[in-house]
Design a protein around this motif. Structure first.
Motif, PDB file in Angstrom:
ATOM      1  N   ARG A   4      -0.775   1.910 -13.981  1.00  0.00           N
ATOM      2  CA  ARG A   4      -0.620   1.538 -12.670  1.00  0.00           C
ATOM      3  C   ARG A   4       0.196   0.191 -12.527  1.00  0.00           C
ATOM      4  O   ARG A   4       0.826  -0.467 -13.524  1.00  0.00           O
ATOM      5  CB  ARG A   4      -2.145   1.244 -11.847  1.00  0.00           C
ATOM      6  N   GLY A   7       0.340  -4.119  -9.267  1.00  0.00           N
ATOM      7  CA  GLY A   7       0.896  -4.708  -7.941  1.00  0.00           C
ATOM      8  C   GLY A   7       2.153  -4.906  -7.575  1.00  0.00           C
ATOM      9  O   GLY A   7       2.389  -3.289  -7.121  1.00  0.00           O
ATOM     10  N   PHE A 195     -10.543  -6.724  -2.343  1.00  0.00           N
ATOM     11  CA  PHE A 195      -9.240  -6.037  -3.238  1.00  0.00           C
ATOM     12  C   PHE A 195      -7.829  -6.248  -1.944  1.00  0.00           C
ATOM     13  O   PHE A 195      -6.839  -4.923  -2.203  1.00  0.00           O
ATOM     14  CB  PHE A 195      -9.809  -4.528  -3.550  1.00  0.00           C
ATOM     15  N   ALA A 196      -9.147  -5.267  -1.166  1.00  0.00           N
ATOM     16  CA  ALA A 196      -7.911  -3.861  -0.158  1.00  0.00           C
ATOM     17  C   ALA A 196      -6.626  -5.212   0.801  1.00  0.00           C
ATOM     18  O   ALA A 196      -5.050  -5.094   0.840  1.00  0.00           O
ATOM     19  CB  ALA A 196      -8.509  -3.530   1.123  1.00  0.00           C
ATOM     20  N   GLN A 199      -3.703  -5.675  -2.352  1.00  0.00           N
ATOM     21  CA  GLN A 199      -3.352  -5.197  -1.425  1.00  0.00           C
ATOM     22  C   GLN A 199      -2.078  -5.361  -0.767  1.00  0.00           C
ATOM     23  O   GLN A 199      -1.232  -4.497  -0.892  1.00  0.00           O
ATOM     24  CB  GLN A 199      -3.898  -3.468  -2.142  1.00  0.00           C
ATOM     25  N   GLU A 200      -2.579  -5.178   0.442  1.00  0.00           N
ATOM     26  CA  GLU A 200      -1.334  -5.573   1.391  1.00  0.00           C
ATOM     27  C   GLU A 200      -0.345  -6.305   0.844  1.00  0.00           C
ATOM     28  O   GLU A 200       0.147  -6.298   1.635  1.00  0.00           O
ATOM     29  CB  GLU A 200      -2.621  -5.754   2.416  1.00  0.00           C
ATOM     30  N   GLU A 261      -6.852  -0.074  -5.690  1.00  0.00           N
ATOM     31  CA  GLU A 261      -6.137  -1.361  -5.391  1.00  0.00           C
ATOM     32  C   GLU A 261      -6.785  -2.365  -7.538  1.00  0.00           C
ATOM     33  O   GLU A 261      -5.368  -2.871  -7.472  1.00  0.00           O
ATOM     34  CB  GLU A 261      -7.001  -2.336  -4.506  1.00  0.00           C
ATOM     35  N   SER A 263      -5.653  -2.722 -10.897  1.00  0.00           N
ATOM     36  CA  SER A 263      -4.737  -2.451 -11.376  1.00  0.00           C
ATOM     37  C   SER A 263      -4.486  -2.105 -13.198  1.00  0.00           C
ATOM     38  O   SER A 263      -4.348  -0.995 -13.488  1.00  0.00           O
ATOM     39  CB  SER A 263      -2.852  -3.560 -11.692  1.00  0.00           C
TER      40      SER A 263
END
Length: 318
Positions: A4, A7, A195-196, A199-200, A261, A263
């Motif tokens: 993965r 980020g 988490f979201a 990721q943003e 999200e 990794s």
């Protein structure tokens, strides 16, 4: 081994991260001293077995005893095959205060130089603050020092290790840290709320404490009486342990990986059998949506009680 992205760093990492604390110092349930640890040759063999099995991401720290030194010996001829994440020495002085910028810079640079020497490399892929509290995260000098080291090529990306949701939120919103290592597991799911947002902002999430220091494994039975309610709650997850989920630790690892999200999931490994078990968990079938939803609903109702350092001080984990 599936990979993965870490980020927005551009660094791909294996879904399983090898936790290096156990090979460096006595740590975990049932480990009382060096006599319970692997010898150096055994630890090097274990690290090589991890690489040969597809693990590319290895976590260590300046404060993990001999861990960096052992990794340095194991990786000196395989540096291009591994992603190394290590952590800086503590920044606060004996009175708990943060020193001035010049002293902070000296501590951070010296710690990194020590890590590079022990790891036998001229760069680390992720260099982290160890136990980054709110005071550290609001300090304006520290990110500038890390950015300088990044510009020099000594580190590829910067990160912080946090404990509380508030610390993680602060680290995300500063916009200066590439990676956050945080605690998350079946019992304590509070950090999932961030988490979201991570990721943003392009922040890589590395999960630690996924097995709750071994409590979410076969070691999690017959706990201290003060932890009776915790032990009883852990048993509620047994209903989810059925084919293709062979045991609780597999459920715990696959649950963390059910969040896109995330990794990588950090698992402390000090035995070949534990490596094989972690590999089987990561490489196996993902959790069904139904199982993941049921696991979310079984989070421990009082997560503030899940304070492992406090339990350790109280002697509840011996």
């Amino acid at each position: 081994m599936r990979q993965r992205e870490l980020g927005a760093t551009g660094i791909p990492v294996s879904e399983l991260a090898f936790g290096g604390v156990e090979i460096g110092l006595p740590y975990g349930i049932g480990v009382k001293g060096e006599e319970d640890m692997l010898s150096e040759p055994e630890a090097i063999h274990l690290l090589h077995a991890a690489i040969d099995s597809g693990v590319t991401f290895f976590d260590t720290a300046r404060l993990y005893g001999a861990s960096e030194m052992i990794m340095g010996k194991a990786f000196r001829d395989r540096r291009g095959q591994v992603i190394i994440e290590t952590k800086c020495r503590q920044l606060r002085d004996a009175s708990g205060e943060l020193p001035n910028r010049a002293t902070l810079k000296k501590i951070i640079k010296t710690s990194l130089q020590e890590s590079l020497a022990a790891l036998q490399t001229d760069y680390v892929d992720v260099f982290m603050l160890h136990q980054a509290d709110l005071g550290i995260l609001t300090n304006e000098d520290i990110p500038l020092i890390f950015d300088e080291l990044k510009a020099q090529g000594a580190i590829r990306s910067t990160g912080v290790s946090t404990y509380s949701v508030e610390e993680t939120s602060r680290a995300i919103e500063t916009g200066v840290w590439n990676v956050i290592q945080l605690p998350f597991n079946l019992m304590d799911q509070r950090q999932a709320a961030l988490f979201a947002r991570a990721q943003e902002k392009g922040v890589g999430i590395v999960i630690r404490s996924v097995l709750l220091k071994g409590l979410l494994t076969s070691k999690g039975g017959q706990l201290h009486p003060a932890l009776a309610d915790v032990e009883n709650h852990i048993r509620r997850f047994d209903d989810l342990v059925q084919e293709p989920i062979p045991d609780l630790s597999t459920l715990a690892i696959r649950f963390a990986l059910a969040f896109p999200e995330v990794s990588s999931v950090l698992v402390g490994i000090d035995k070949l059998a534990y490596l094989h078990r972690a590999l089987a968990a990561v490489n196996g079938l993902a959790l069904t949506t139904e199982t993941a939803d049921r696991a979310r609903q079984l989070a421990y109702p009082d997560p503030t009680f899940l304070d492992l350092p406090h339990w350790d001080r109280m002697g509840w984990l011996t």
